[in-house]
Design an enzyme around this catalytic site. Structure first.
Site, PDB file in Angstrom:
ATOM      1  N   ASN A 174       0.828  -1.208   0.000  1.00 49.33           N
ATOM      2  CA  ASN A 174       0.000   0.000   0.000  1.00 49.33           C
ATOM      3  C   ASN A 174       0.863   1.259   0.000  1.00 49.33           C
ATOM      4  O   ASN A 174       0.525   2.266  -0.633  1.00 49.33           O
ATOM      5  CB  ASN A 174      -0.937  -0.005   1.209  1.00 49.33           C
ATOM      6  CG  ASN A 174      -2.046  -1.033   1.067  1.00 49.33           C
ATOM      7  OD1 ASN A 174      -2.469  -1.349  -0.030  1.00 49.33           O
ATOM      8  ND2 ASN A 174      -2.511  -1.562   2.188  1.00 49.33           N
ATOM      9  N   HIS A 224      -2.026  -7.326   5.367  1.00 48.69           N
ATOM     10  CA  HIS A 224      -3.271  -7.459   6.135  1.00 48.69           C
ATOM     11  C   HIS A 224      -3.004  -8.219   7.424  1.00 48.69           C
ATOM     12  O   HIS A 224      -3.635  -9.232   7.720  1.00 48.69           O
ATOM     13  CB  HIS A 224      -4.361  -8.137   5.308  1.00 48.69           C
ATOM     14  CG  HIS A 224      -4.949  -7.224   4.280  1.00 48.69           C
ATOM     15  ND1 HIS A 224      -6.048  -7.565   3.509  1.00 48.69           N
ATOM     16  CD2 HIS A 224      -4.609  -5.976   3.890  1.00 48.69           C
ATOM     17  CE1 HIS A 224      -6.326  -6.562   2.691  1.00 48.69           C
ATOM     18  NE2 HIS A 224      -5.465  -5.584   2.914  1.00 48.69           N
ATOM     19  N   TYR A 233      -0.427  -9.015  -2.754  1.00 46.37           N
ATOM     20  CA  TYR A 233       0.265  -7.793  -2.342  1.00 46.37           C
ATOM     21  C   TYR A 233       1.771  -7.886  -2.563  1.00 46.37           C
ATOM     22  O   TYR A 233       2.419  -6.882  -2.881  1.00 46.37           O
ATOM     23  CB  TYR A 233      -0.050  -7.482  -0.884  1.00 46.37           C
ATOM     24  CG  TYR A 233      -1.469  -7.010  -0.675  1.00 46.37           C
ATOM     25  CD1 TYR A 233      -1.838  -5.694  -0.948  1.00 46.37           C
ATOM     26  CD2 TYR A 233      -2.455  -7.884  -0.236  1.00 46.37           C
ATOM     27  CE1 TYR A 233      -3.146  -5.267  -0.788  1.00 46.37           C
ATOM     28  CE2 TYR A 233      -3.766  -7.468  -0.070  1.00 46.37           C
ATOM     29  CZ  TYR A 233      -4.105  -6.155  -0.349  1.00 46.37           C
ATOM     30  OH  TYR A 233      -5.405  -5.744  -0.196  1.00 46.37           O
ATOM     31  N   ARG A 287      -6.866 -13.802  -1.127  1.00 42.27           N
ATOM     32  CA  ARG A 287      -8.224 -13.824  -1.674  1.00 42.27           C
ATOM     33  C   ARG A 287      -8.244 -13.740  -3.192  1.00 42.27           C
ATOM     34  O   ARG A 287      -9.253 -14.023  -3.835  1.00 42.27           O
ATOM     35  CB  ARG A 287      -9.068 -12.708  -1.054  1.00 42.27           C
ATOM     36  CG  ARG A 287      -8.728 -11.301  -1.471  1.00 42.27           C
ATOM     37  CD  ARG A 287      -9.585 -10.279  -0.740  1.00 42.27           C
ATOM     38  NE  ARG A 287      -9.469  -8.950  -1.280  1.00 42.27           N
ATOM     39  CZ  ARG A 287      -8.490  -8.089  -0.993  1.00 42.27           C
ATOM     40  NH1 ARG A 287      -7.535  -8.436  -0.138  1.00 42.27           N
ATOM     41  NH2 ARG A 287      -8.465  -6.887  -1.539  1.00 42.27           N
ATOM     42  N   GLU A 368      -7.749 -15.001   3.780  1.00 43.81           N
ATOM     43  CA  GLU A 368      -8.842 -14.087   4.059  1.00 43.81           C
ATOM     44  C   GLU A 368      -9.942 -14.104   2.996  1.00 43.81           C
ATOM     45  O   GLU A 368      -9.723 -14.437   1.838  1.00 43.81           O
ATOM     46  CB  GLU A 368      -8.315 -12.654   4.171  1.00 43.81           C
ATOM     47  CG  GLU A 368      -7.842 -12.068   2.858  1.00 43.81           C
ATOM     48  CD  GLU A 368      -7.307 -10.651   2.998  1.00 43.81           C
ATOM     49  OE1 GLU A 368      -7.262 -10.129   4.118  1.00 43.81           O
ATOM     50  OE2 GLU A 368      -6.925 -10.061   1.969  1.00 43.81           O
TER      51      GLU A 368
END
Length: 698
Positions: A174, A224, A233, A287, A368
């Site tokens: 991020n 996460h 990610y 996910r 997740e």
């Protein structure tokens, strides 16, 4: 001074429409690379631009874009910026049918004015703070190479609108995502201070962290929370860093040698090790496993070629990786084994196959669900095994998967798949999870305690064999319990020691010891009597069931599914099977090679006769006898020893609980009576759970 004039003249020769300011060093150098990186030419920009140009309305909008949409994942208004980008590429690319076209220019201006006026926003922060500023920044950067620049006031307004997202406060992928549009903004404004700040933050995640999201000391990647995300990610992090590092290579802002070493290690020894040809392990995608086409990665060629520039000293290594990912002749695949003690994940690579395992613990989060994605991935962290020989074995199988029969997992066999009830990662429920490794061989173990099922599961990794043991399987569920060996696309014939299996069959077999099942070049060997069920039937589903942002259109295909039935409410049930992914035929496997010494509630032990490797999992203080030695462990641990010359032995020890400062081992040569007592000091800090090597003689 004269050199600067020559340099500016050179930039004007390449990009005659650039202003003087945009050609100054290092901005001109970086912009040149950004332009070249887009891979646009007259052949690939015309078609999308024509469609968009013909359908744009006079106010700068498109009828097929819902500007009021607020959805979380497939956010519709972003299509507007994608259409504007199509027009920008066509307008600024020499040879394009729309090159320097005044009407296209006006369409671009109108579309950007409308975007600024409407300022659409999603209920998902990622679109507002990452996706939109990135797309807006890149199209503005490309527009600077056009014959006619945007009006100054519009350019300024859009640059101001890009100021969203705090790159300093974010972590991992991020952070790099937000820093990327800060970087674009620095190029647009020729702000050297902002350029330096954006690159400092952008490259900051290229460091090892402890207790944070990002690149871990075992070179896994977590996001996460402590959740495995080497793909997903980790892929975003890697792609962003390589892209920007390539842009600034050869400038004062280049990636440092220290950070380059970290980046290269993660890329080579972690990320690329999850690949079989162009296909990645479903275990590392989080996910994203529920997204169509996500397991195939067509973009690696770009990144591997970029690494030849960024890490020129190792260009031959990166070329070998490119050949390997492209399935090209001449690629060398070196045997490799690594357990990632921070990520609860094991990679085992051989020239013939990849076999990887994902487990979980109270130190990590399980796979997740979130944003209505991966709705049925409940058991993805319970010993899921990914076995690939060619690569596409699991590609796009997820809509038709039976989700309580994930390969490798022991779970309740429900009448219907069970949805996840926790979003964004549920913390693991067990303490015991770990693996021992010397970089080539190893063992991994997991004490399952989830969803009413308990089991002690272990995998022992060699060159041609993977031994899978399960013991102490218990459950009070009303549903029967099953351990799934594999669930993959049906690829060719299925044969067993009892005869061939036809497509479309469902068979329950009570196999005697030394039986086997063969599918797609893999043999599954059963050393003891086993009750197995096998299916080669058609399975159906749709992407929308597992990911509500995708189609409800029916997906169907023939699936090979093999599992061991443990019955209803088993008490201390067990299993043994050996996976043979490199055997040309079953006769090439000698069962005497593998000695399954123990598969009990206290320990699981395997000895490989040819390799002279002993691997043992101790769930509690206990004693085992193997190959003429008595081994006592005072605490839970996982060990491996390899025979050396004479009496020399190399011992590797790992602490799967990650709590001990030292582990006491007593090893006795039964024949000679000679005894060795070892107090193995275990790694601490960020390296708790990693393997410790000890040499001894006996």
């Amino acid at each position: 001074m004269r050199k600067s004039i020559y340099y500016i003249a050179f930039c004007f020769f390449l990009f005659p429409t650039l202003s003087y300011a945009q050609a100054t060093y290092p901005f001109g150098t970086i912009l040149k690379k950004v332009y070249a990186d887009q891979g646009k030419n007259a052949n690939n920009v015309n078609k999308p631009a024509q469609t968009d140009f013909e359908s744009i309305r006079t106010d700068g909008s498109w009828a097929d874009v819902n500007y009021e949409d607020k959805s979380t994942t497939a956010w519709l208004p972003v299509k507007h910026l994608e259409k504007v980008s199509d027009l920008v590429y066509a307008y600024s690319t020499a040879g394009s049918a729309f090159y320097q076209n005044e009407k296209v220019y006006q369409a671009i201006v109108n579309a950007l004015k409308l975007w600024y006026a409407k300022d659409p926003k999603s209920s998902n922060w990622w679109h507002n703070e990452i996706s939109v500023p990135q797309k807006l920044g890149l199209l503005l950067v490309i527009m600077t190479s056009a014959a006619q620049q945007l009006p100054d006031d519009l350019q300024s307004q859009l640059i101001e609108r890009m100021k969203r997202g705090d790159m300093v406060s974010k972590t991992g992928a991020n952070k790099t995502d937000i820093a990327m549009h800060y970087f674009y903004r620095a190029l647009l404004t020729e702000d050297t201070k902002l350029l330096a700040e954006s690159l400092t933050e952008f490259f900051k995640p290229v460091s090892l962290v402890e207790g944070e999201e990002g690149l871990q000391h075992d070179f896994s990647y977590l996001q996460h929370g402590p959740q495995l995300y080497i793909g997903g990610y980790g892929n975003v992090f890697l792609g962003g860093v390589i892209k920007i590092a390539n842009y600034v290579a050869g400038t004062p802002y280049a990636l440092s040698k220290e950070k380059l070493a970290l980046l290269s290690t993660f890329y080579q020894n972690t990320y690329l090790k999850t690949f079989r040809n162009r296909y990645t392990d479903f275990n590392v995608e989080g996910r994203g496993v529920s997204r169509p086409n996500n397991l195939r990665k067509p973009s690696e060629k770009y990144r591997l070629n970029a690494m030849k520039t960024i890490d020129a000293a190792n260009a031959s290594l990166w070329e070998n990786e490119r050949l390997r990912v492209d399935s090209a002749a001449g690629a060398v695949i070196t045997p490799y084994h690594q357990h990632f003690w921070k990520g609860d994940y094991t990679v085992h690579v051989r020239p013939e196959y990849n076999f990887n395992v994902r487990i979980s613990s109270k130190r990590t989060k399980r796979a997740e669900a979130g944003n209505n994605e991966n709705l049925y991935g409940k058991y993805l962290s319970d010993g899921a095994t990914n076995l690939q020989l060619n690569g596409p074995e699991y590609y796009n199988i997820m809509p038709v998967w039976e989700w309580d029969k994930i390969p490798g997992v022991t779970a309740a066999d429900h009448a219907e798949d069970v949805k996840m009830t926790v979003n964004w990662g549920e913390t693991g429920t067990n303490e015991f999870a770990g693996g021992v490794s010397d970089g080539i061989y190893g063992a991994t173990a997991y004490q399952l305690d989830y969803d009413g099922v308990k089991a002690k599961k272990a995998w022992f990794f060699f060159d041609k064999e993977i031994v899978a043991l399960g013991a102490d399987i218990k459950s009070k569920n009303e549903a029967p319990i099953a351990t799934t060996l594999n669930q993959t696309w049906l690829l060719g014939a299925v044969n067993t020691s009892a005869g061939a299996v036809k497509k479309g069959e469902l068979k329950n077999l009570d196999l005697p010891p030394a039986s086997w099942v063969q599918h797609n070049g893999v043999f599954y060997y059963f050393p003891e009597q086993s009750k197995v069920t096998m299916s080669t039937q058609l399975q159906q589903g749709n992407w929308n069931k597992i990911n509500q942002t995708h189609s409800k259109e029916n997906v169907a295909g023939d699936v090979f599914k093999l599992w061991i039935a443990h019955g209803v409410q088993p008490d201390t049930a067990s299993y043994q099977y050996i996976v043979l992914p490199a055997a040309k035929n079953i006769k090439s496997f000698d069962p005497k090679t593998i000695a399954i010494v123990s598969n009990s509630t206290q320990n699981q032990v395997v000895y490989h006769e040819q390799l002279k490797i002993l691997q043992a999992v101790f769930y509690s203080a206990s004693t085992v006898v193997a190959n003429g030695y008595e081994i006592k462990a005072a605490k839970p641990c996982i060990i491996m020893w390899r025979e050396g010359k004479g009496n020399e032995k190399k011992l590797y020890v790992a602490d799967p609980l990650q709590t001990e400062s030292a582990i006491q081992l007593q090893i006795k040569n039964i024949k000679t009576g000679k005894l060795v007592e070892l107090a193995v000091a275990m790694p601490d800090g960020a390296y708790k759970g990693s393997s410790k090597e000890v040499a001894f003689s006996l």
